[in-house]
Structure formats: C-alpha cells, structure tokens
Design a protein around this motif. Structure first.
Motif, PDB file in Angstrom:
ATOM      1  N   ASN A  91       8.770   3.640  23.273  1.00 28.04           N
ATOM      2  CA  ASN A  91       8.889   4.733  24.226  1.00 28.04           C
ATOM      3  C   ASN A  91       7.508   5.304  24.519  1.00 28.04           C
ATOM      4  N   GLU A  92       7.066   5.189  25.770  1.00 23.97           N
ATOM      5  CA  GLU A  92       5.767   5.734  26.142  1.00 23.97           C
ATOM      6  C   GLU A  92       5.875   7.250  26.281  1.00 23.97           C
ATOM      7  N   ILE A  93       4.932   7.963  25.674  1.00 21.17           N
ATOM      8  CA  ILE A  93       4.896   9.418  25.746  1.00 21.17           C
ATOM      9  C   ILE A  93       3.763   9.780  26.695  1.00 21.17           C
ATOM     10  N   GLU A  94       4.100  10.531  27.744  1.00 16.33           N
ATOM     11  CA  GLU A  94       3.137  10.873  28.791  1.00 16.33           C
ATOM     12  C   GLU A  94       2.658  12.309  28.649  1.00 16.33           C
ATOM     13  N   SER A  95       1.465  12.556  29.182  1.00 20.18           N
ATOM     14  CA  SER A  95       0.894  13.897  29.174  1.00 20.18           C
ATOM     15  C   SER A  95       1.686  14.797  30.117  1.00 20.18           C
ATOM     16  N   GLU A  96       1.921  16.015  29.679  1.00 19.70           N
ATOM     17  CA  GLU A  96       2.654  16.990  30.485  1.00 19.70           C
ATOM     18  C   GLU A  96       1.730  17.758  31.418  1.00 19.70           C
ATOM     19  N   VAL A  97       0.420  17.690  31.145  1.00 23.45           N
ATOM     20  CA  VAL A  97      -0.565  18.424  31.937  1.00 23.45           C
ATOM     21  C   VAL A  97      -1.821  17.573  32.108  1.00 23.45           C
ATOM     22  N   SER A  98      -2.635  17.939  33.092  1.00 24.31           N
ATOM     23  CA  SER A  98      -3.964  17.350  33.225  1.00 24.31           C
ATOM     24  C   SER A  98      -4.905  18.182  32.383  1.00 24.31           C
ATOM     25  N   GLY A  99      -5.791  17.538  31.654  1.00 21.62           N
ATOM     26  CA  GLY A  99      -6.712  18.287  30.820  1.00 21.62           C
ATOM     27  C   GLY A  99      -7.505  17.400  29.894  1.00 21.62           C
ATOM     28  N   ILE A 100      -8.008  18.004  28.831  1.00 21.36           N
ATOM     29  CA  ILE A 100      -8.834  17.287  27.868  1.00 21.36           C
ATOM     30  C   ILE A 100      -8.112  17.270  26.521  1.00 21.36           C
ATOM     31  N   VAL A 101      -8.028  16.082  25.899  1.00 23.59           N
ATOM     32  CA  VAL A 101      -7.392  15.938  24.593  1.00 23.59           C
ATOM     33  C   VAL A 101      -8.325  16.568  23.561  1.00 23.59           C
ATOM     34  N   ARG A 102      -7.898  17.688  22.993  1.00 24.63           N
ATOM     35  CA  ARG A 102      -8.723  18.397  22.014  1.00 24.63           C
ATOM     36  C   ARG A 102      -8.436  17.941  20.590  1.00 24.63           C
ATOM     37  N   LYS A 103      -7.184  17.579  20.302  1.00 22.92           N
ATOM     38  CA  LYS A 103      -6.845  17.199  18.934  1.00 22.92           C
ATOM     39  C   LYS A 103      -5.671  16.241  18.946  1.00 22.92           C
ATOM     40  N   ILE A 104      -5.785  15.164  18.155  1.00 24.32           N
ATOM     41  CA  ILE A 104      -4.671  14.246  17.908  1.00 24.32           C
ATOM     42  C   ILE A 104      -4.165  14.600  16.517  1.00 24.32           C
ATOM     43  N   LEU A 105      -2.920  15.039  16.427  1.00 27.29           N
ATOM     44  CA  LEU A 105      -2.380  15.625  15.203  1.00 27.29           C
ATOM     45  C   LEU A 105      -1.657  14.634  14.291  1.00 27.29           C
ATOM     46  N   VAL A 106      -1.516  13.370  14.733  1.00 26.60           N
ATOM     47  CA  VAL A 106      -0.767  12.377  13.966  1.00 26.60           C
ATOM     48  C   VAL A 106      -1.615  11.118  13.820  1.00 26.60           C
ATOM     49  N   GLN A 107      -1.519  10.479  12.677  1.00 29.13           N
ATOM     50  CA  GLN A 107      -2.245   9.234  12.434  1.00 29.13           C
ATOM     51  C   GLN A 107      -1.426   8.044  12.940  1.00 29.13           C
ATOM     52  N   ASN A 108      -2.116   6.995  13.330  1.00 32.11           N
ATOM     53  CA  ASN A 108      -1.470   5.778  13.812  1.00 32.11           C
ATOM     54  C   ASN A 108      -0.536   5.210  12.739  1.00 32.11           C
ATOM     55  N   GLY A 109       0.695   4.868  13.144  1.00 30.96           N
ATOM     56  CA  GLY A 109       1.665   4.273  12.230  1.00 30.96           C
ATOM     57  C   GLY A 109       2.474   5.273  11.432  1.00 30.96           C
ATOM     58  N   GLU A 110       2.227   6.567  11.606  1.00 33.75           N
ATOM     59  CA  GLU A 110       2.973   7.594  10.866  1.00 33.75           C
ATOM     60  C   GLU A 110       4.346   7.827  11.485  1.00 33.75           C
ATOM     61  N   PRO A 111       5.353   8.110  10.657  1.00 33.23           N
ATOM     62  CA  PRO A 111       6.647   8.514  11.212  1.00 33.23           C
ATOM     63  C   PRO A 111       6.539   9.937  11.757  1.00 33.23           C
ATOM     64  N   VAL A 112       7.237  10.200  12.863  1.00 26.62           N
ATOM     65  CA  VAL A 112       7.250  11.535  13.453  1.00 26.62           C
ATOM     66  C   VAL A 112       8.684  12.013  13.610  1.00 26.62           C
ATOM     67  N   GLU A 113       8.848  13.320  13.557  1.00 20.48           N
ATOM     68  CA  GLU A 113      10.153  13.959  13.714  1.00 20.48           C
ATOM     69  C   GLU A 113      10.293  14.504  15.127  1.00 20.48           C
ATOM     70  N   TYR A 114      11.521  14.763  15.539  1.00 22.35           N
ATOM     71  CA  TYR A 114      11.779  15.389  16.830  1.00 22.35           C
ATOM     72  C   TYR A 114      11.102  16.759  16.856  1.00 22.35           C
ATOM     73  N   GLY A 115      10.345  17.036  17.908  1.00 10.78           N
ATOM     74  CA  GLY A 115       9.702  18.330  18.076  1.00 10.78           C
ATOM     75  C   GLY A 115       8.372  18.475  17.367  1.00 10.78           C
ATOM     76  N   GLN A 116       7.942  17.467  16.638  1.00 13.35           N
ATOM     77  CA  GLN A 116       6.671  17.540  15.916  1.00 13.35           C
ATOM     78  C   GLN A 116       5.504  17.491  16.907  1.00 13.35           C
ATOM     79  N   PRO A 117       4.523  18.386  16.766  1.00 12.95           N
ATOM     80  CA  PRO A 117       3.349  18.343  17.657  1.00 12.95           C
ATOM     81  C   PRO A 117       2.556  17.048  17.443  1.00 12.95           C
ATOM     82  N   LEU A 118       2.170  16.399  18.557  1.00 16.73           N
ATOM     83  CA  LEU A 118       1.400  15.154  18.501  1.00 16.73           C
ATOM     84  C   LEU A 118      -0.033  15.344  18.968  1.00 16.73           C
ATOM     85  N   PHE A 119      -0.205  16.086  20.063  1.00 19.05           N
ATOM     86  CA  PHE A 119      -1.517  16.281  20.679  1.00 19.05           C
ATOM     87  C   PHE A 119      -1.689  17.742  21.073  1.00 19.05           C
TER      88      PHE A 119
END
Length: 164
Positions: A131-159
């Motif tokens: 499932n591709e996750i798209e940006s909701e806004v135009s802007g600058i990526v300030r922080k990536i909050l999840v590491q590659n390959g990590e499991p994520v939960e519903y509602g968990q902040p990613l970026f």
C-alpha cells in the motif's frame, strides 16, 4: 476451549491486525494483547442468590468503543517543539513500513526532501499487499519517525512534514 480453537483465534487476530481481544464465557475470561501477553482467568460458578437493590448504572460505559490509536511500545512520540506547525503523516493501516519500493532501490524520500501533495512517501505491506502512502501536504520532510522494515500500528505517526 481447545488448543485448535485458540490457535484459530490467534491466527485471525494476526491476519486482521487486531491488537487486543477479550473473550468471556460462563467458564472463563480470555484476554489476548498484541506482543504475546495472554491472560486466562477461570470464572467461579455463582450460586443464585437474591439480587440486591439495583445500583445506578454509570452514564457512559464505553465497553465496546475502540481504544484510540497510540504509539506502540518503544516508539518515540514526536516533539511538537522540534517541528512547530508540522503535519504528521500517520499509518492508515497496520503492517510493515518500507521506505523504498524494493530492497535495492533508493528510498522514496529522505529527511530534508521537498515533497508534493500526493507524492508517495513509503509503502506499508499488509497481508501481502503493498500500500503506497502519499503525502497529505506539499512541504519539506523534517523527520522520518519509523525505521525501514518496522511493524507499524494504525494511527502511528510516520513522518513530520513542514508545509510550505
């Protein structure tokens, strides 16, 4: 409950991304939480006795209301001061977070990259679907909050994206 029935329940929980389940029968109460904690309590048999005077029932008993999404254990909550005005892109589903379309491909975005609304930021794999996750806004990526390959939960902040 037989071991086969318990195995089927646990398999259904994993397949559907359920993080907690409580099953109550006249004989026992079973609570299963994601992360391996299983608790089974035998319910003692109660002999019928005269009912005491009815006690008032609390106005709001949210027993069947789903718990609000929360960050999983070990996740660092985003710092509001670190990025004032930033928009959190949250996981819309439970699954595995991937920064790139393939293991040997470059990541979709890096911290500091400018992104446009609708641009793919990452992939979340859920039940063998990418499932591709798209940006909701135009802007600058300030922080990536999840590491590659990590499991994520519903509602968990990613970026964290700072709108421009």
């Amino acid at each position: 409950m037989t071991p086969k029935e318990l195995r089927q329940i646990l398999q259904a929980l994993v397949e559907h991304g359920v993080s907690e389940l409580t099953l109550e029968t006249p004989d026992y109460k079973l609570t299963v939480r994601r992360g391996g904690e299983v608790q089974m309590v035998a319910v003692p048999q109660v002999v019928a006795a005269p009912a005491p005077a009815a006690a008032p029932i609390p106005a709001a008993v949210p027993e069947l209301a789903p718990a609000p999404p929360s960050a999983p254990k070990g996740a660092t909550p985003p710092e509001e001061d670190a990025c004032p005005g930033c928009v959190e892109v949250r996981a819309p589903i439970v699954g595995t977070f991937y920064r790139a379309p393939a293991p040997d491909a470059p990541p979709y975005v890096q911290e500091g990259d400018r992104v446009e609304k609708g641009q793919v930021l990452c992939i979340i794999e859920a039940m063998k679907l990418m499932n591709e996750i798209e940006s909701e806004v135009s802007g600058i990526v300030r922080k990536i909050l999840v590491q590659n390959g990590e499991p994520v939960e519903y509602g968990q902040p990613l970026f964290l994206i700072q709108p421009v």
